[in-house]
Design a protein around this motif. Structure first.
Motif, PDB file in Angstrom:
ATOM      1  N   ARG A 108      13.845  57.212  36.021  1.00 41.99           N
ATOM      2  CA  ARG A 108      14.177  58.498  35.879  1.00 41.99           C
ATOM      3  C   ARG A 108      15.139  58.903  34.490  1.00 41.99           C
ATOM      4  O   ARG A 108      14.552  59.986  33.790  1.00 41.99           O
ATOM      5  N   ALA A 109      15.621  57.851  34.156  1.00 39.11           N
ATOM      6  CA  ALA A 109      16.189  57.980  32.755  1.00 39.11           C
ATOM      7  C   ALA A 109      15.470  57.370  31.678  1.00 39.11           C
ATOM      8  O   ALA A 109      15.786  57.617  30.489  1.00 39.11           O
ATOM      9  N   ARG A 110      14.204  56.875  32.159  1.00 40.59           N
ATOM     10  CA  ARG A 110      13.166  56.394  30.921  1.00 40.59           C
ATOM     11  C   ARG A 110      13.785  55.228  30.057  1.00 40.59           C
ATOM     12  O   ARG A 110      13.542  55.346  28.967  1.00 40.59           O
ATOM     13  N   PRO A 117       6.601  52.835  23.168  1.00 45.16           N
ATOM     14  CA  PRO A 117       7.378  54.282  23.346  1.00 45.16           C
ATOM     15  C   PRO A 117       6.010  55.324  24.060  1.00 45.16           C
ATOM     16  O   PRO A 117       6.714  56.555  24.467  1.00 45.16           O
ATOM     17  N   SER A 118       4.932  54.570  24.409  1.00 51.13           N
ATOM     18  CA  SER A 118       4.087  55.405  25.279  1.00 51.13           C
ATOM     19  C   SER A 118       4.253  55.405  26.557  1.00 51.13           C
ATOM     20  O   SER A 118       3.764  56.030  27.481  1.00 51.13           O
ATOM     21  N   PHE A 134       8.041  53.738  28.020  1.00 56.73           N
ATOM     22  CA  PHE A 134       9.401  53.750  28.302  1.00 56.73           C
ATOM     23  C   PHE A 134       9.623  53.907  29.609  1.00 56.73           C
ATOM     24  O   PHE A 134      10.210  54.860  30.158  1.00 56.73           O
ATOM     25  N   ARG A 160      13.609  45.691  19.823  1.00 52.52           N
ATOM     26  CA  ARG A 160      14.061  46.564  20.832  1.00 52.52           C
ATOM     27  C   ARG A 160      13.844  48.029  20.603  1.00 52.52           C
ATOM     28  O   ARG A 160      14.207  48.609  19.449  1.00 52.52           O
ATOM     29  N   LYS A 161      13.111  48.821  21.423  1.00 55.99           N
ATOM     30  CA  LYS A 161      12.914  50.071  21.229  1.00 55.99           C
ATOM     31  C   LYS A 161      13.118  51.113  22.651  1.00 55.99           C
ATOM     32  O   LYS A 161      12.783  50.516  23.491  1.00 55.99           O
ATOM     33  N   GLN A 162      13.705  52.216  22.454  1.00 52.78           N
ATOM     34  CA  GLN A 162      13.972  53.089  23.508  1.00 52.78           C
ATOM     35  C   GLN A 162      14.189  54.605  22.889  1.00 52.78           C
ATOM     36  O   GLN A 162      14.292  54.638  21.903  1.00 52.78           O
ATOM     37  N   PRO A 163      13.934  55.344  24.054  1.00 57.08           N
ATOM     38  CA  PRO A 163      13.863  56.981  23.495  1.00 57.08           C
ATOM     39  C   PRO A 163      15.518  57.411  23.141  1.00 57.08           C
ATOM     40  O   PRO A 163      15.314  58.384  22.355  1.00 57.08           O
ATOM     41  N   TYR A 164      16.303  56.925  23.438  1.00 57.80           N
ATOM     42  CA  TYR A 164      17.751  57.370  23.191  1.00 57.80           C
ATOM     43  C   TYR A 164      18.672  56.499  23.378  1.00 57.80           C
ATOM     44  O   TYR A 164      18.483  55.368  24.000  1.00 57.80           O
ATOM     45  N   GLU A 199       9.505  68.764  35.784  1.00 57.45           N
ATOM     46  CA  GLU A 199       8.466  68.364  34.603  1.00 57.45           C
ATOM     47  C   GLU A 199       9.069  67.034  34.090  1.00 57.45           C
ATOM     48  O   GLU A 199       8.123  66.300  33.572  1.00 57.45           O
ATOM     49  N   ILE A 200      10.283  66.488  34.135  1.00 56.19           N
ATOM     50  CA  ILE A 200      10.528  65.116  34.053  1.00 56.19           C
ATOM     51  C   ILE A 200       9.944  64.245  34.934  1.00 56.19           C
ATOM     52  O   ILE A 200       9.259  62.998  34.540  1.00 56.19           O
ATOM     53  N   GLU A 237       6.242  64.009  33.634  1.00 53.19           N
ATOM     54  CA  GLU A 237       6.057  62.931  32.290  1.00 53.19           C
ATOM     55  C   GLU A 237       5.848  61.546  32.829  1.00 53.19           C
ATOM     56  O   GLU A 237       5.312  60.841  31.994  1.00 53.19           O
ATOM     57  N   ARG A 277      -0.836  56.467  31.358  1.00 56.16           N
ATOM     58  CA  ARG A 277      -1.001  55.804  30.088  1.00 56.16           C
ATOM     59  C   ARG A 277      -0.780  54.548  29.996  1.00 56.16           C
ATOM     60  O   ARG A 277      -1.654  53.796  29.309  1.00 56.16           O
TER      61      ARG A 277
END
Lengths: 99, 401
Positions: free
Chosen positions: B103-105, B163-164, B166, B200-204, B224-225, B228, B235
């Protein structure tokens, strides 16, 4: 020890994160029943009050401290921990004389 | 199956060690784990790699699995490629954090060496612990052999950090049958693995941003979270297929994406399985094909996202679908069956579906057992046109419920 390489990729999606800022929860100073009155003449600038303040509303300065009354909830911890007794808590309901 | 690259090294290793090698090749930076039972030799091997200097990573030993995943989360939100592994009751103890993580993505990878749940105390494999996590928002894959487990773990990092998507990924493998059994595994060159996964990639990140995570949020924003997350899951299907194909081009092994088909093409009867016993099911398919029975096997490699499109197409072209579950949702059906059945909920068809629950608590199911079950159901379907919806196979007998 390790090389840390991370790329932050912003996504256009709702995430469970928020960006804290001043007053994000409103002006919490209105909750206050007791107001801290500071006598900076007694202050030795140990800044214990700043360390203990749970609301992070004490600003340290060259001449002592200043409490941000817009957000101070009047818990009185600063007055309790001050070794110089330079902070006095006075009821909000009465008129006070400000030095 | 060996790739063209000359640098490929082949070693005989257990499934647990295949996971550890995959984590090392993916250059994990933080490993956190509860080191005592039900932990497996995955973390032991990773500590050896760190001790010998082969892997530059920090290992955080904690007092419980709940804390282990919390520590992985802490490392991951700070920007580290983080990893953990667990099994059975350890996985259940983590359950709260498993939800929190997705849930924290935040991307991360966990290996689950699946084992049944007690009581009674039992250390043998089934899918009960793994399938219990199916509503947590993690991408969930499951291997059939040690080579595939290694490949799945490497791909898991790439999928998780895309990123599509996460979302965190868990990779399942049966304890003992894979976890403790040695077989040859090809190790791809580390540099190529790193190029394949990327940085390494992450949204924040809590290092880059001044943020607070998990604050009180309105019902609408909360929903809404979650919406997503569902979209990210959908995806991820295309990404998983793409990455599986790309991995095949680079390393010589491609498995078909979300499912792996064995002689599905002309099948009138289609068998669905997941995990190590699929190897036994393949032998059964061979034996039945020799008798002229047109039967094929669709091995489910990803439970989440569920490959409903692939499965729908296979069932619509078959007369009978037999879904083997190695766990049960007590009072309902096997969880794989529930998802398979839902995939065709709005379709008109003449054929039937059967759910076989078997192999729970580590009960051995051989290729002969598969032949027996499949043959019996095909015969009943062909002679009577009807089959029992839910059957529990135990002690050589099929019992209806």
């Amino acid at each position: 020890m390790m090389e840390s390489k991370v790329k932050i990729v912003r996504i256009n999606e709702k995430l469970p994160i928020s960006f804290p800022q001043n007053g994000a929860a409103g002006k919490t100073g209105s909750w206050r029943l007791y107001r801290p009155i500071v006598d900076n003449n007694k202050c030795t600038k140990c800044f214990l009050c700043e360390l203990y303040c749970p609301g992070n509303v004490i600003e340290t300065r060259k001449d002592g401290i200043q409490i941000e009354l817009d957000y101070c909830k009047g818990c009185g911890i600063c007055a309790k921990v001050c070794p110089q007794k330079a902070i006095e808590m006075v009821p909000e309901t009465v008129e006070v004389k400000i030095a | 199956m060996i790739g063209q690259n000359k640098q490929i090294e082949r070693k005989v290793m257990t499934g647990n060690h295949a996971v550890a090698y995959a984590a090392k090749l993916s250059r994990v930076q933080v490993v956190s784990a509860y080191p005592i039972t039900p932990q497996t030799s995955i973390v032991e091997k990773l500590s050896e790699f760190i001790e010998s200097g082969e892997l530059k990573a920090n290992i955080i030993k904690v007092e419980s699995e709940h804390s282990a995943l919390a520590a992985v989360y802490g490392a991951a939100i700070a920007g580290a490629r983080a990893f953990t592994a667990t099994s059975s009751h350890g996985l259940l103890y983590m359950h709260e954090w498993i939800h929190w993580f997705s849930r924290a993505r935040i991307p991360a990878v966990m290996a689950v060496v699946s084992r049944t749940i007690g009581p009674p105390w039992n250390i043998w494999p089934d899918h009960s612990d793994f399938m219990d996590q199916r509503d947590t928002g993690w991408i969930m894959s499951f291997g059939m052999d040690n080579q595939e487990v290694l490949d799945l773990v490497i791909q898991a990092f790439r999928i998780s950090e895309d990123p599509s998507v996460f979302l965190p990924v868990m990779v399942g493998l049966e304890g003992f049958i894979l976890g403790g059994t040695a077989m040859p595994v090809d190790l791809p060159p580390e540099e190529e693995v790193i190029t394949f996964i990327g940085e390494r990639k992450q949204p924040y990140s809590v290092v880059e941003d001044r943020i607070s995570i998990g604050n009180l949020t309105s019902p609408e924003d909360t929903e809404e979270i979650f919406m997503e997350m569902q979209k990210a899951m959908e995806r991820s299907k295309e990404l998983i297929r793409k990455i599986d194909a790309e991995y095949g081009k680079i390393f010589g092994r491609s498995y078909g994406g979300l499912i792996n088909c064995y002689k599905c093409e002309d099948s009138k009867y289609i068998i669905f399985t997941m995990g190590a016993w699929s190897g036994d099911a393949m032998e059964a398919i061979e034996a039945l094909r020799e008798e002229g029975i047109k039967v094929g096997l669709a091995r489910i490699r990803y439970v989440r996202p569920f490959p409903r499109e692939e499965i729908r197409e296979l069932i619509m072209n078959a007369k009978l679908g037999i879904v083997f579950d190695r766990s049960i949702s007590f009072g309902s059906y096997g969880p794989l069956f529930e998802d398979v059945a839902a995939s065709i909920a709005n379709d008109k068809r003449e054929g039937k579906l059967v759910n076989i629950v078997a192999g729970l608590g580590g009960v051995n199911v051989t290729s002969e057992d598969f032949v027996k079950i499949i043959e019996k159901n095909i015969n009943k379907f062909e002679s009577e046109g009807e089959v029992e919806l839910l059957q529990w196979y135990h002690g050589g007998e099929v019992m209806g419920y």
